[in-house]
Motif scaffolding. Structure first.
Motif, PDB file in Angstrom:
ATOM      1  N   ALA B 169       0.841  -1.267   0.030  1.00  0.00           N
ATOM      2  CA  ALA B 169      -0.054  -0.006  -0.040  1.00  0.00           C
ATOM      3  C   ALA B 169       0.723   1.315  -0.016  1.00  0.00           C
ATOM      4  O   ALA B 169       0.490   2.273  -0.554  1.00  0.00           O
ATOM      5  N   ALA B 170       2.170   1.140   0.624  1.00  0.00           N
ATOM      6  CA  ALA B 170       2.855   2.437   0.741  1.00  0.00           C
ATOM      7  C   ALA B 170       3.746   2.505  -0.164  1.00  0.00           C
ATOM      8  O   ALA B 170       4.620   3.627  -0.437  1.00  0.00           O
ATOM      9  N   GLY B 171       3.640   1.456  -1.263  1.00  0.00           N
ATOM     10  CA  GLY B 171       4.740   1.687  -2.442  1.00  0.00           C
ATOM     11  C   GLY B 171       6.131   1.220  -1.957  1.00  0.00           C
ATOM     12  O   GLY B 171       7.190   1.470  -2.600  1.00  0.00           O
ATOM     13  N   ALA B 172       6.304   0.492  -0.856  1.00  0.00           N
ATOM     14  CA  ALA B 172       7.471  -0.008  -0.377  1.00  0.00           C
ATOM     15  C   ALA B 172       8.059  -1.385  -1.161  1.00  0.00           C
ATOM     16  O   ALA B 172       8.915  -1.949  -0.529  1.00  0.00           O
ATOM     17  N   ALA B 173       7.068  -1.843  -1.926  1.00  0.00           N
ATOM     18  CA  ALA B 173       7.346  -3.215  -2.511  1.00  0.00           C
ATOM     19  C   ALA B 173       6.246  -3.209  -3.648  1.00  0.00           C
ATOM     20  O   ALA B 173       5.057  -2.841  -3.600  1.00  0.00           O
ATOM     21  N   ILE B 174       6.299  -3.779  -4.412  1.00  0.00           N
ATOM     22  CA  ILE B 174       5.584  -3.915  -5.829  1.00  0.00           C
ATOM     23  C   ILE B 174       4.520  -4.975  -5.566  1.00  0.00           C
ATOM     24  O   ILE B 174       3.263  -4.869  -5.902  1.00  0.00           O
ATOM     25  N   ALA B 175       5.063  -5.876  -4.699  1.00  0.00           N
ATOM     26  CA  ALA B 175       4.047  -6.803  -4.179  1.00  0.00           C
ATOM     27  C   ALA B 175       4.586  -7.436  -3.025  1.00  0.00           C
ATOM     28  O   ALA B 175       5.841  -7.377  -2.784  1.00  0.00           O
ATOM     29  N   ALA B 176       4.013  -8.395  -2.361  1.00  0.00           N
ATOM     30  CA  ALA B 176       4.504  -8.999  -1.239  1.00  0.00           C
ATOM     31  C   ALA B 176       3.761 -10.384  -1.065  1.00  0.00           C
ATOM     32  O   ALA B 176       2.497 -10.773  -1.311  1.00  0.00           O
ATOM     33  N   THR B 177       4.398 -11.246  -0.437  1.00  0.00           N
ATOM     34  CA  THR B 177       3.781 -12.680   0.154  1.00  0.00           C
ATOM     35  C   THR B 177       3.013 -12.408   1.455  1.00  0.00           C
ATOM     36  O   THR B 177       3.361 -11.669   2.373  1.00  0.00           O
ATOM     37  N   GLY B 178       2.136 -13.147   1.766  1.00  0.00           N
ATOM     38  CA  GLY B 178       1.477 -13.519   3.043  1.00  0.00           C
ATOM     39  C   GLY B 178       1.039 -14.751   3.162  1.00  0.00           C
ATOM     40  O   GLY B 178       1.393 -15.431   2.292  1.00  0.00           O
ATOM     41  N   THR B 179       0.389 -15.089   4.447  1.00  0.00           N
ATOM     42  CA  THR B 179       0.022 -16.319   4.570  1.00  0.00           C
ATOM     43  C   THR B 179      -1.376 -15.921   5.475  1.00  0.00           C
ATOM     44  O   THR B 179      -1.477 -14.776   5.843  1.00  0.00           O
ATOM     45  N   ASP B 180      -2.501 -16.805   5.070  1.00  0.00           N
ATOM     46  CA  ASP B 180      -3.663 -16.586   5.575  1.00  0.00           C
ATOM     47  C   ASP B 180      -4.187 -17.948   6.275  1.00  0.00           C
ATOM     48  O   ASP B 180      -4.201 -18.866   5.760  1.00  0.00           O
ATOM     49  N   THR B 181      -4.343 -17.947   7.628  1.00  0.00           N
ATOM     50  CA  THR B 181      -4.971 -18.939   8.425  1.00  0.00           C
ATOM     51  C   THR B 181      -6.343 -18.743   8.684  1.00  0.00           C
ATOM     52  O   THR B 181      -7.333 -19.740   8.404  1.00  0.00           O
ATOM     53  N   GLY B 182      -6.758 -17.467   8.998  1.00  0.00           N
ATOM     54  CA  GLY B 182      -8.201 -17.471   9.257  1.00  0.00           C
ATOM     55  C   GLY B 182      -8.793 -15.923   8.722  1.00  0.00           C
ATOM     56  O   GLY B 182      -9.704 -15.589   9.012  1.00  0.00           O
ATOM     57  N   GLY B 183      -7.602 -15.409   7.818  1.00  0.00           N
ATOM     58  CA  GLY B 183      -8.104 -14.042   7.033  1.00  0.00           C
ATOM     59  C   GLY B 183      -6.773 -13.201   6.973  1.00  0.00           C
ATOM     60  O   GLY B 183      -7.032 -11.897   6.710  1.00  0.00           O
ATOM     61  N   SER B 184      -5.714 -13.784   7.515  1.00  0.00           N
ATOM     62  CA  SER B 184      -4.515 -12.983   7.365  1.00  0.00           C
ATOM     63  C   SER B 184      -3.993 -12.162   6.272  1.00  0.00           C
ATOM     64  O   SER B 184      -2.922 -11.508   6.085  1.00  0.00           O
ATOM     65  N   ILE B 185      -4.546 -12.564   4.926  1.00  0.00           N
ATOM     66  CA  ILE B 185      -4.259 -11.843   3.860  1.00  0.00           C
ATOM     67  C   ILE B 185      -5.410 -10.963   3.375  1.00  0.00           C
ATOM     68  O   ILE B 185      -5.151  -9.688   3.228  1.00  0.00           O
ATOM     69  N   ARG B 186      -6.485 -11.445   3.630  1.00  0.00           N
ATOM     70  CA  ARG B 186      -7.812 -10.850   3.036  1.00  0.00           C
ATOM     71  C   ARG B 186      -7.977  -9.515   3.867  1.00  0.00           C
ATOM     72  O   ARG B 186      -8.148  -8.408   3.437  1.00  0.00           O
ATOM     73  N   GLN B 187      -7.827  -9.730   5.324  1.00  0.00           N
ATOM     74  CA  GLN B 187      -8.131  -8.524   6.282  1.00  0.00           C
ATOM     75  C   GLN B 187      -7.280  -7.594   6.163  1.00  0.00           C
ATOM     76  O   GLN B 187      -7.849  -6.384   6.019  1.00  0.00           O
ATOM     77  N   PRO B 188      -5.896  -7.854   5.940  1.00  0.00           N
ATOM     78  CA  PRO B 188      -5.088  -6.370   5.974  1.00  0.00           C
ATOM     79  C   PRO B 188      -5.223  -6.107   4.559  1.00  0.00           C
ATOM     80  O   PRO B 188      -4.931  -4.683   4.335  1.00  0.00           O
ATOM     81  N   ALA B 189      -5.296  -6.725   3.531  1.00  0.00           N
ATOM     82  CA  ALA B 189      -5.404  -6.244   2.343  1.00  0.00           C
ATOM     83  C   ALA B 189      -6.633  -5.418   2.318  1.00  0.00           C
ATOM     84  O   ALA B 189      -6.617  -4.074   1.742  1.00  0.00           O
ATOM     85  N   ALA B 190      -7.869  -5.607   2.930  1.00  0.00           N
ATOM     86  CA  ALA B 190      -9.013  -4.640   2.834  1.00  0.00           C
ATOM     87  C   ALA B 190      -8.463  -3.372   3.653  1.00  0.00           C
ATOM     88  O   ALA B 190      -9.056  -2.290   3.432  1.00  0.00           O
ATOM     89  N   PHE B 191      -7.903  -3.602   4.831  1.00  0.00           N
ATOM     90  CA  PHE B 191      -7.667  -2.462   5.530  1.00  0.00           C
ATOM     91  C   PHE B 191      -6.611  -1.588   5.012  1.00  0.00           C
ATOM     92  O   PHE B 191      -6.509  -0.164   5.248  1.00  0.00           O
ATOM     93  N   CYS B 192      -5.817  -1.928   4.005  1.00  0.00           N
ATOM     94  CA  CYS B 192      -4.802  -1.216   3.133  1.00  0.00           C
ATOM     95  C   CYS B 192      -5.083  -0.768   1.795  1.00  0.00           C
ATOM     96  O   CYS B 192      -4.300  -0.223   1.251  1.00  0.00           O
ATOM     97  N   GLY B 193      -6.271  -1.197   1.493  1.00  0.00           N
ATOM     98  CA  GLY B 193      -6.857  -0.927  -0.010  1.00  0.00           C
ATOM     99  C   GLY B 193      -5.963  -1.570  -0.946  1.00  0.00           C
ATOM    100  O   GLY B 193      -5.859  -0.718  -2.060  1.00  0.00           O
ATOM    101  N   ILE B 194      -5.602  -2.688  -0.930  1.00  0.00           N
ATOM    102  CA  ILE B 194      -4.981  -3.415  -1.946  1.00  0.00           C
ATOM    103  C   ILE B 194      -5.795  -4.952  -2.261  1.00  0.00           C
ATOM    104  O   ILE B 194      -6.468  -4.970  -1.446  1.00  0.00           O
TER     105      ILE B 194
END
Lengths: 95, 496, 484
Positions: B169-194
């Motif tokens: 979101a901040a433009g400090a990486a063009i993309a990044a890896t995440g892991t999601d166990t119960g929402g750990s990719i989707r929730q931050p993506a929503a919070f950060c607008g990506i």
């Protein structure tokens, strides 16, 4: 079900986690809240329902019986606290 | 091209620029290394790897010149610090791992490396991925680059993959890896607008990823666009014989599956997701999303997932139970920080008591309890049975629809420090994301609009197992319709 | 046979169930590609999984599955088409994951049985409860440093089969017979080397006493007994100890005990009060182990003949005595040696030679049958010469010695020693004729009725032939000629 101090101490011991005496009551109340909450599942009838262990792959793959790993003692020990190569160490265990 | 112009590019456009010789991977990497430095106040990276990044960039330019590059070659990315990286400290945001330097490389990070990506560093997260606000990190929380306009309190980027989401979101990486166990990719993506994508369980190898809950953990990409997420997932996905739960499925060309539109696609709206006291902003963004996909030609139908509200309690039995065993290996014997005690058990208990943070200790305790003698059937076995019912709900729904459209979160990003006193209110962040996790389904979060404070809101699309194609296609339709182009304040000021 | 033991207040019955851990003979470990072999440098046969590193995952070794299925079939047991690997959670330095991957509620092999032979030639059926696969633990060394215990993970993760019996065993003899028979089968199948000293095969003994026909008593478990002799001693001691406690009015504590071979006694292990809450649950890293009936049939088709079948074939088809069949079939390699030799020579004669000369020399030289200096084909050649009357038994033994010590073939040795008998009638007749013509007076005496002189003539002929003439042939020809 309600967790008392004794249970907290037992679980902490089972999990090998030091819990300060002063923390026990707080922890008990937190864990009790969580357990009360998850116990809402008790209202759901699950009679005859198979438990679901995992998703996806339904059959474990099998590996050929080949030696293709090991002989990396140095790498295995590289992060060890207080090693005595080629051994790991722990405080003396009295059998 | 100026550095700030380079930072505006997404994977698709940057890839073209690199291949056309408009700029080099070294130039792109230097721009991102500057951005990494400029965004340090966000506490995004636990470990920055500028030397590695430059070496990767040199190799990427070589491969572009030689014509052996892939779509991901030269892309500077962030790596959630849950992926073991050979020779680079890996912490899982926990003190217990100490100065652990893995002598091996996770399958996912190895694939990304082989594809020519550039590693900028290891991103912040909740300790062992347990959390929804990044506040359980032993290194302090990452900060959301978006800001509340009124009181300027720093916001959480969400969790657990908060650092990765904030980086993109901040433009400090063009993309990044995440892991999601119960929402750990989707929730931050929503919070950060990506965009954040959790693929089907089994699509991405878990080998070399520090485990939280093995039956739920799944890696996926954060990106600025749906297309980028598809491109990156294609590199990450694939069968791995070292992971017995890795699916022996061929990886499709996800990017190609984006196109084609959603005309005729049947999209389900699960009525149980319309929870009591749902904030108006969430209800409204959901309605807008429904209008968008309808306008794009999809057929929207209401469906029922009766077990929806049981998912979270189920999750908070299953995940801690698995975690209590997965985290037993952190015992101060073979790696990580050891705290001495009077004897062996004293050493164990001190190491684990001091090495794990509060939330991790809490979950290990819960997990230990629900598996202990006399309680196993009442909690763990019961939860497994309910999990079956949750999964059956989705099976039933997918008889009549091709995908489901729901909110990603019950609210926008909240200030760091809120909801800390009450674990359950924190857990409720995942109410919409956990059901798909339990069923192992692919799900994406796409930014669709913002609330009255200008904070981004996301919608979630859930698909059938291994049907990431439909998820991406519907996500693209949302993205096209939403035209969400707001950028976090910290990005624009930081990199101009 | 009475298995009861005498107490002060009458007789007591022993009730024993055995849990045997058999290390699977495999190249690699149960879930990792590190070598499963014994005796390597500490921590060299260790993969990152075996060291419990973060993010490492298990993948099942098919060889271990095959070994479990074969053993299950040999134990007449049901093979479960779906079995589950569970995590058994406890903390110990030699357990790097903090849990052992084992099988708890759904083992790969279910109920079966094994017939054991008791001394009087009777047999007894021991029920098998289950067989499951699990990981071995590493090794803690307590004597290397005054303040620390050292950890070697070479054994950690090696595949074990745990074979559990019903409490059907009622004496040390029965327990010993069971383990002996089980070990024989495991070795036949090649699934475990059965080496108890190295720990490839070890037993936990669950033991209690009761009044005959009475309710079951409280049991104790004696851990890790690693020889059959120790097992007998441990059972004898523990039975006596329990009877004394009960007769003194005490109660047996349900506990884990350790056998101390130096003192010949069992003692209580430091009680680990919470070690019993293992919190088993299905390992989410491993989907169910699913077998299909074709796979099981295929394994069955590849299984070697088992000792019991071999024994009855040796008796019924090859004409061996029960005793000889037992001795030879007890070891797969010995049986193979015997069968190879018996292809070409008289089986009973071959059996005598294998059990006599061959075993004798092996014993003397400290060799195993596969290291025998006389190949079974050569032994057969030697035995055939005896059968054909070409050499005598005594000569054959002399030849065998030379074959063994110099590694020569039977024919070559016979020729070199000049042992081959002259059975050619023509040659013998010539020698007889010259002996007769050289001793006319003795011939006259013989013909006059002094028939005991036949021995003298035989001796003369044998002397002339330098001992090579076939005595039987000489005798016959002499009688023929002198009797005219």
């Amino acid at each position: 079900m309600s967790l008392d101090r004794e249970t907290i101490v037992r679980i902490a011991k089972l999990a090998r986690i030091d819990v300060e005496d002063s923390e026990i009551d707080g922890l008990a109340s937190e864990l009790n809240n969580i357990l009360d909450w998850v116990e809402t599942l008790n209202s759901i009838s699950t009679e005859g329902v198979e438990p679901m262990v995992g998703v996806g792959v339904s059959k474990a793959p099998l590996r050929m019986d080949n030696t293709n790993d090991g002989d990396i003692a140095e790498a295995v020990l590289a992060n060890a606290p207080d090693p005595a190569p080629p051994y790991f160490t722990v405080p003396k265990v009295i059998e | 091209m100026s550095k700030s112009e380079l930072l505006q590019l997404d994977i698709a456009t940057a890839g073209k620029g690199l291949r056309d010789g408009d700029f080099t991977a070294i130039e792109l990497t230097e721009a991102y290394l500057d951005a990494v430095e400029a965004s340090r106040e966000l506490n995004i990276f636990i470990t920055e790897t500028p030397d590695r990044a430059m070496a990767d960039a040199v190799a990427a330019d070589k491969s572009i010149k030689a014509g052996t590059s892939s779509k991901m070659t030269g892309m500077p990315i962030g790596m959630k610090d849950l992926f073991c990286t050979q020779g680079i400290k890996t912490t899982a945001a926990s003190n217990i791992l100490g100065e652990f330097i893995p002598p091996y490389e996770s399958t996912i990070s190895a694939r990304l490396k082989a594809a020519g990506t550039i590693l900028l560093g290891k991103t912040n997260l909740d300790e062992f991925a347990m959390g929804s606000s990044n506040t359980t990190s032993a290194f302090g929380a990452a900060i959301n680059p978006w800001e509340l306009t009124e009181d300027k309190k720093p916001l959480t980027p969400g969790g657990s993959s908060g650092g990765s989401a904030a980086a993109v979101a901040a433009g400090a990486a063009i993309a990044a890896t995440g892991t999601d166990t119960g929402g750990s990719i989707r929730q931050p993506a929503a919070f950060c607008g990506i965009v954040g994508m959790k693929p089907t369980y089994g699509r991405c190898s878990r080998w070399g990823v520090v485990a939280f809950a093995s039956s739920l953990d799944q890696a996926g990409p954060f990106a600025r666009t749906v297309r980028d997420a598809a491109i990156m997932l294609e590199t990450m996905a694939g069968h791995d014989p070292k992971d017995s739960t890795s699916a022996a499925q061929a990886t499709p060309n996800f990017e190609a599956l984006i196109d084609g539109g959603v005309k005729g696609m049947r999209v389900g709206i699960p009525k149980e997701y319309r929870v009591e006291d749902m904030p108006e902003e969430i209800d409204s963004i959901w309605r807008r999303g429904i209008e968008m996909v309808t306008a794009a030609g999809a057929e929207v139908v209401e469906v029922s997932l009766p077990m929806t509200m049981s998912a979270l309690p189920t999750y908070y039995i299953v995940a801690p139970a698995e975690a209590s065993a997965n985290l037993a290996r952190y015992d101060g014997v073979r790696y990580g920080a050891r705290v001495e005690g009077d004897d062996l058990n004293g050493m164990y208990s001190a190491t684990r008591g001091q090495g794990f943070g509060k939330e991790v200790r809490r979950r290990i305790m819960i997990g230990t309890y629900v598996l202990s003698a006399g309680y196993y059937d009442a909690y763990y076995k019961k939860a497994q049975r309910v999990r079956t019912l949750i999964s059956q709900d989705f099976d039933n729904a997918f008889h009549s629809v091709d995908a489901l459209l729901t909110p990603t979160t019950p609210g926008a990003a909240f200030p760091i420090g809120e909801k800390e006193d009450d674990p359950i209110s924190m857990y409720l962040n995942d109410v919409f994301t956990v059901p798909a996790s339990l069923a192992g389904l692919p799900a994406i979060s796409v930014p669709v609009g913002s609330n009255e404070n200008g904070l981004p809101l996301g919608l979630q699309i859930i698909g059938r197992p291994f049907d990431e194609g439909s998820v991406f296609r519907l996500g693209q339709a949302l993205e096209d319709a939403a035209q969400f182009d707001k950028r976090p304040r910290l990005t624009l000021e930081g990199f101009k | 046979m009475s298995t009861l033991i005498e107490g002060r207040e009458g007789q007591w019955e022993l009730v024993i169930g055995l849990e045997t851990h058999a290390q699977v003979t495999s190249e690699a470990k149960l879930f990792s590609g590190a070598s499963a072999s014994f005796g390597a440098k500490p921590n060299s046969h260790v993969s990152f999984l075996d060291a419990g590193m973060p993010g490492m995952l298990p993948v099942i070794n098919q060889r271990c599955v095959e070994a479990a299925v074969m053993t299950g079939i040999a134990l007449n047991a049901e093979i479960n088409l779906v079995s589950i690997f569970d995590r058994k959670n406890y903390f110990y330095p030699d357990l790097p994951l903090g849990y052992q991957i084992s099988q708890f509620s759904d083992p790969i092999v279910g109920e079966g049985w094994l017939d054991i032979e008791l001394d009087e030639g009777s047999t007894k059926r021991v029920g098998i409860t289950r067989l499951h696969l699990e990981q071995d633990a590493g090794k803690s060394l307590h004597d290397q440093d005054p303040f620390r215990t050292f950890i070697d993970l070479n054994r950690a993760g090696v595949g074990l089969m745990e074979i559990v019996t019903e409490p059907d065993i009622h004496s040390a003899d029965e327990a010993a017979a069971y383990v002996t028979k089980l070990r024989e089968i495991l070795r036949y199948l090649g699934v475990c080397d059965g080496n108890m000293e190295e720990g490839s095969l070890r037993c936990d003994i669950n033991i209690s006493v009761r009044k005959p026909g009475g309710a079951l008593g409280t049991r104790t478990e004696i851990k890790n007994v690693n020889s059959i002799r120790f097992m007998r001693e441990a059972i004898a001691f523990e039975a006596r100890r329990q009877v004394e406690i009960i007769e003194d009015g005490g109660d047996i504590d349900q506990e884990t005990r350790l056998f101390d071979p130096d003192r010949g006694e069992t003692r209580s292990m430091r009680s680990k009060e919470d070690s019993h809450d293992y919190r088993y649950f299905p390992d989410p890293d491993l989907p169910p182990l699913v077998l299909d009936t074709n796979y099981i049939a295929e394994i069955k088709s590849r299984m070697p003949e088992l000792p019991d079948a071999k024994r009855s074939r040796f008796v019924n088809e090859l004409g061996l005595t029960e005793y000889d069949a037992n001795v030879i079939a007890a070891d797969k390699s010995s049986a193979a040696y015997f069968e190879k030799a018996a292809e070409k020579a008289e089986p009973k004669l071959v059996a005598n030679w294998v059990m006599g000369e061959v075993f004798g020399r092996l014993n003397k030289d400290g060799l195993s049958i596969v290291e025998a200096n006389v190949a079974p084909e050569e032994l057969a050649a030697l035995v055939v010469m005896i059968q054909d009357g070409k050499i005598s038994g005594r000569q054959a033994k002399e030849a065998f010695e030379k074959m063994w010590s110099e590694g020569m073939g039977a024919l070559a040795v016979i020729q070199e020693l000049g042992l081959e008998q002259i059975s050619d009638d023509g040659a013998i007749k010539e020698m007889v004729a010259s002996v007769i013509s050289a001793n006319p007076d003795k011939v006259a005496e013989f013909k006059a009725g002094k028939t005991q002189l036949l021995g003298f003539f035989v001796g003369q002929v044998m002397k002339a032939s330098k001992g090579k003439a076939n005595p039987k042939a000489v005798n016959a020809i002499l009688q023929e000629i002198l009797g005219q």
